[in-house]
Scaffold this motif. Structure first.
Motif, PDB file in Angstrom:
ATOM      1  N   LYS A 107       0.836  -1.205   0.000  1.00 31.04           N
ATOM      2  CA  LYS A 107       0.000   0.000   0.000  1.00 31.04           C
ATOM      3  C   LYS A 107       0.868   1.251   0.000  1.00 31.04           C
ATOM      4  O   LYS A 107       1.960   1.239   0.573  1.00 31.04           O
ATOM      5  CB  LYS A 107      -0.919   0.001   1.225  1.00 31.04           C
ATOM      6  CG  LYS A 107      -1.935  -1.124   1.229  1.00 31.04           C
ATOM      7  CD  LYS A 107      -2.759  -1.078   2.502  1.00 31.04           C
ATOM      8  CE  LYS A 107      -3.771  -2.211   2.546  1.00 31.04           C
ATOM      9  NZ  LYS A 107      -4.556  -2.205   3.792  1.00 31.04           N
ATOM     10  N   PRO A 108       0.395   2.347  -0.611  1.00 28.33           N
ATOM     11  CA  PRO A 108      -0.878   2.458  -1.322  1.00 28.33           C
ATOM     12  C   PRO A 108      -0.864   1.659  -2.622  1.00 28.33           C
ATOM     13  O   PRO A 108       0.105   1.735  -3.387  1.00 28.33           O
ATOM     14  CB  PRO A 108      -1.006   3.966  -1.590  1.00 28.33           C
ATOM     15  CG  PRO A 108       0.407   4.452  -1.611  1.00 28.33           C
ATOM     16  CD  PRO A 108       1.140   3.620  -0.604  1.00 28.33           C
ATOM     17  N   ILE A 109      -1.925   0.908  -2.843  1.00 30.04           N
ATOM     18  CA  ILE A 109      -1.979  -0.013  -3.973  1.00 30.04           C
ATOM     19  C   ILE A 109      -2.322   0.731  -5.261  1.00 30.04           C
ATOM     20  O   ILE A 109      -3.297   1.472  -5.318  1.00 30.04           O
ATOM     21  CB  ILE A 109      -3.022  -1.116  -3.718  1.00 30.04           C
ATOM     22  CG1 ILE A 109      -2.716  -1.846  -2.407  1.00 30.04           C
ATOM     23  CG2 ILE A 109      -3.030  -2.119  -4.863  1.00 30.04           C
ATOM     24  CD1 ILE A 109      -3.795  -2.799  -1.970  1.00 30.04           C
ATOM     25  N   ARG A 110      -1.530   0.517  -6.288  1.00 27.66           N
ATOM     26  CA  ARG A 110      -1.772   1.135  -7.581  1.00 27.66           C
ATOM     27  C   ARG A 110      -2.685   0.248  -8.413  1.00 27.66           C
ATOM     28  O   ARG A 110      -2.562  -0.981  -8.413  1.00 27.66           O
ATOM     29  CB  ARG A 110      -0.464   1.366  -8.338  1.00 27.66           C
ATOM     30  CG  ARG A 110       0.548   2.199  -7.584  1.00 27.66           C
ATOM     31  CD  ARG A 110       1.725   2.570  -8.457  1.00 27.66           C
ATOM     32  NE  ARG A 110       2.300   1.432  -9.149  1.00 27.66           N
ATOM     33  CZ  ARG A 110       3.224   0.628  -8.634  1.00 27.66           C
ATOM     34  NH1 ARG A 110       3.662   0.829  -7.409  1.00 27.66           N
ATOM     35  NH2 ARG A 110       3.712  -0.376  -9.342  1.00 27.66           N
ATOM     36  N   MET A 111      -3.581   0.858  -9.164  1.00 31.70           N
ATOM     37  CA  MET A 111      -4.502   0.102 -10.012  1.00 31.70           C
ATOM     38  C   MET A 111      -3.735  -0.723 -11.047  1.00 31.70           C
ATOM     39  O   MET A 111      -4.102  -1.864 -11.347  1.00 31.70           O
ATOM     40  CB  MET A 111      -5.477   1.059 -10.703  1.00 31.70           C
ATOM     41  CG  MET A 111      -6.429   1.770  -9.751  1.00 31.70           C
ATOM     42  SD  MET A 111      -7.448   3.021 -10.568  1.00 31.70           S
ATOM     43  CE  MET A 111      -8.506   1.992 -11.576  1.00 31.70           C
ATOM     44  N   SER A 112      -2.681  -0.139 -11.600  1.00 29.61           N
ATOM     45  CA  SER A 112      -1.894  -0.859 -12.609  1.00 29.61           C
ATOM     46  C   SER A 112      -1.245  -2.102 -12.007  1.00 29.61           C
ATOM     47  O   SER A 112      -1.110  -3.131 -12.677  1.00 29.61           O
ATOM     48  CB  SER A 112      -0.828   0.057 -13.207  1.00 29.61           C
ATOM     49  OG  SER A 112       0.062   0.523 -12.205  1.00 29.61           O
ATOM     50  N   GLU A 202      -4.672   9.478  -9.090  1.00 28.60           N
ATOM     51  CA  GLU A 202      -4.581   9.492  -7.626  1.00 28.60           C
ATOM     52  C   GLU A 202      -4.167   8.121  -7.109  1.00 28.60           C
ATOM     53  O   GLU A 202      -3.295   8.000  -6.238  1.00 28.60           O
ATOM     54  CB  GLU A 202      -5.921   9.893  -7.009  1.00 28.60           C
ATOM     55  CG  GLU A 202      -5.894   9.965  -5.496  1.00 28.60           C
ATOM     56  CD  GLU A 202      -7.271   9.910  -4.880  1.00 28.60           C
ATOM     57  OE1 GLU A 202      -7.350   9.897  -3.636  1.00 28.60           O
ATOM     58  OE2 GLU A 202      -8.266   9.865  -5.622  1.00 28.60           O
ATOM     59  N   SER A 203      -4.768   7.065  -7.661  1.00 27.51           N
ATOM     60  CA  SER A 203      -4.439   5.708  -7.225  1.00 27.51           C
ATOM     61  C   SER A 203      -3.011   5.329  -7.582  1.00 27.51           C
ATOM     62  O   SER A 203      -2.401   4.482  -6.935  1.00 27.51           O
ATOM     63  CB  SER A 203      -5.415   4.701  -7.845  1.00 27.51           C
ATOM     64  OG  SER A 203      -5.176   4.560  -9.241  1.00 27.51           O
ATOM     65  N   GLU A 204      -2.451   5.993  -8.614  1.00 22.72           N
ATOM     66  CA  GLU A 204      -1.077   5.730  -9.029  1.00 22.72           C
ATOM     67  C   GLU A 204      -0.066   6.539  -8.225  1.00 22.72           C
ATOM     68  O   GLU A 204       1.142   6.406  -8.414  1.00 22.72           O
ATOM     69  CB  GLU A 204      -0.917   6.062 -10.513  1.00 22.72           C
ATOM     70  CG  GLU A 204      -1.640   5.111 -11.447  1.00 22.72           C
ATOM     71  CD  GLU A 204      -0.927   3.771 -11.527  1.00 22.72           C
ATOM     72  OE1 GLU A 204       0.068   3.672 -12.249  1.00 22.72           O
ATOM     73  OE2 GLU A 204      -1.364   2.829 -10.847  1.00 22.72           O
ATOM     74  N   GLY A 205      -0.557   7.399  -7.330  1.00 27.72           N
ATOM     75  CA  GLY A 205       0.336   8.190  -6.509  1.00 27.72           C
ATOM     76  C   GLY A 205       0.875   9.432  -7.182  1.00 27.72           C
ATOM     77  O   GLY A 205       1.833  10.038  -6.710  1.00 27.72           O
ATOM     78  N   GLN A 224      -4.261  17.796  -6.328  1.00 28.52           N
ATOM     79  CA  GLN A 224      -2.954  18.444  -6.319  1.00 28.52           C
ATOM     80  C   GLN A 224      -1.914  17.456  -6.814  1.00 28.52           C
ATOM     81  O   GLN A 224      -2.036  16.255  -6.595  1.00 28.52           O
ATOM     82  CB  GLN A 224      -2.586  18.887  -4.893  1.00 28.52           C
ATOM     83  CG  GLN A 224      -3.543  19.895  -4.267  1.00 28.52           C
ATOM     84  CD  GLN A 224      -3.182  20.186  -2.816  1.00 28.52           C
ATOM     85  OE1 GLN A 224      -2.350  19.496  -2.217  1.00 28.52           O
ATOM     86  NE2 GLN A 224      -3.823  21.195  -2.243  1.00 28.52           N
ATOM     87  N   MET A 225      -0.893  17.988  -7.486  1.00 27.92           N
ATOM     88  CA  MET A 225       0.220  17.170  -7.914  1.00 27.92           C
ATOM     89  C   MET A 225       1.055  16.798  -6.686  1.00 27.92           C
ATOM     90  O   MET A 225       1.267  17.605  -5.797  1.00 27.92           O
ATOM     91  CB  MET A 225       1.094  17.913  -8.926  1.00 27.92           C
ATOM     92  CG  MET A 225       0.403  18.217 -10.252  1.00 27.92           C
ATOM     93  SD  MET A 225       0.155  16.728 -11.263  1.00 27.92           S
ATOM     94  CE  MET A 225       1.859  16.331 -11.676  1.00 27.92           C
ATOM     95  N   ILE A 226       1.543  15.552  -6.651  1.00 26.77           N
ATOM     96  CA  ILE A 226       2.430  15.111  -5.578  1.00 26.77           C
ATOM     97  C   ILE A 226       3.865  15.299  -6.062  1.00 26.77           C
ATOM     98  O   ILE A 226       4.251  14.787  -7.112  1.00 26.77           O
ATOM     99  CB  ILE A 226       2.178  13.643  -5.215  1.00 26.77           C
ATOM    100  CG1 ILE A 226       0.769  13.483  -4.634  1.00 26.77           C
ATOM    101  CG2 ILE A 226       3.226  13.144  -4.226  1.00 26.77           C
ATOM    102  CD1 ILE A 226       0.400  12.075  -4.290  1.00 26.77           C
ATOM    103  N   GLU A 227       4.619  16.050  -5.299  1.00 27.09           N
ATOM    104  CA  GLU A 227       6.015  16.349  -5.697  1.00 27.09           C
ATOM    105  C   GLU A 227       6.872  15.098  -5.593  1.00 27.09           C
ATOM    106  O   GLU A 227       6.736  14.313  -4.679  1.00 27.09           O
ATOM    107  CB  GLU A 227       6.589  17.454  -4.796  1.00 27.09           C
ATOM    108  CG  GLU A 227       5.827  18.759  -4.897  1.00 27.09           C
ATOM    109  CD  GLU A 227       5.896  19.393  -6.270  1.00 27.09           C
ATOM    110  OE1 GLU A 227       6.896  19.090  -7.003  1.00 27.09           O
ATOM    111  OE2 GLU A 227       5.001  20.170  -6.614  1.00 27.09           O
TER     112      GLU A 227
END
Length: 227
Positions: A107-112, A202-205, A224-227
């Motif tokens: 986690k956090p789990i990515r959909m891909s 979002e799910s991809e981080g 928001q974009m995650i840096e």
């Protein structure tokens, strides 16, 4: 028509459970038939639905997901298990491997990554049913000693070309606190479509969801974009 693989989720994290269920049900080969948040309920639902593939969290309100696998293994159940957890300690991973889990999603789990796990499972099962015997190369691939490289695919409803165009827009314009409506206008597609792509990112981080409560009514979903 080939019957869908019955999938069960044992997960008390609502966000992770939603990501798993929505991604799995988008794959026509699989169907989530049961969702449990506790060990006690999971054991009861397992007997009722007899799933073929189970996604198991380790930390649950009333116990440990590894113990669930151990109990079901003792019952000689015909099922495969995939761990879904934030646990990264090598000892925990080793215990999961010893219990025969076929994958381990952090986690956090990515959909891909979920889609990749489903592809790996489907390929594994197909290999076993397509021939009565296997050679050394087949066994190596089944045990992932010689992994087959496959092209990563996006979930149903997410076009890879459109996704790349959206990511390029986000990075080039350095957008901040934007909504699905904002992206819909810029990309020339509907709010529903924009929201689907934003939820995927979002799910991809890549993005984070922020709820703006200064609206006088229902909170507004901003990203928001995650840096």
């Amino acid at each position: 028509m080939t019957a869908k693989t019955r999938v069960m989720l044992i997960e008390d994290d609502i966000r992770a459970s939603y990501t798993l269920e929505s991604t799995i049900n988008q794959d026509s080969r699989f169907e989530v038939v049961a969702v449990s948040e506790t060990c006690t309920d999971a054991l009861m639902q397992f007997q009722a639905f007899q799933p073929q593939l189970v996604f198991v969290d380790i930390t649950l309100p009333d116990g440990n997901g590894l113990d669930i696998i151990r109990q079901l293994r003792d019952q000689d159940t015909d099922c495969h298990f995939i761990m879904t957890t934030a646990e990264r300690e090598t000892t925990t991973v080793e215990k999961a491997v010893q219990l025969g889990v076929i994958d381990y999603l952090v986690k956090p789990i990515r959909m891909s990554r979920i889609s990749q796990a489903l592809d790996d499972y489907a390929r594994y099962k197909q290999k076993l049913v397509s021939a009565s015997t296997v050679d050394q190369d087949d066994i190596d691939q089944l045990l992932r000693r010689s992994p087959v490289k496959t092209e990563r695919r996006t979930p149903k409803g997410i076009d890879s070309t459109t996704l790349e165009a959206l990511k390029k827009l986000l990075y080039n314009e350095k957008l901040h606190n934007f909504s699905a409506e904002d992206i819909g206008e810029k990309m020339n597609f509907s709010r529903v479509t924009a929201r689907r792509y934003l939820e995927y990112l979002e799910s991809e981080g890549i993005l984070r969801l922020v709820l703006n409560y200064n609206t006088g009514g229902r909170p507004r979903r901003l990203y928001q974009m995650i840096e």
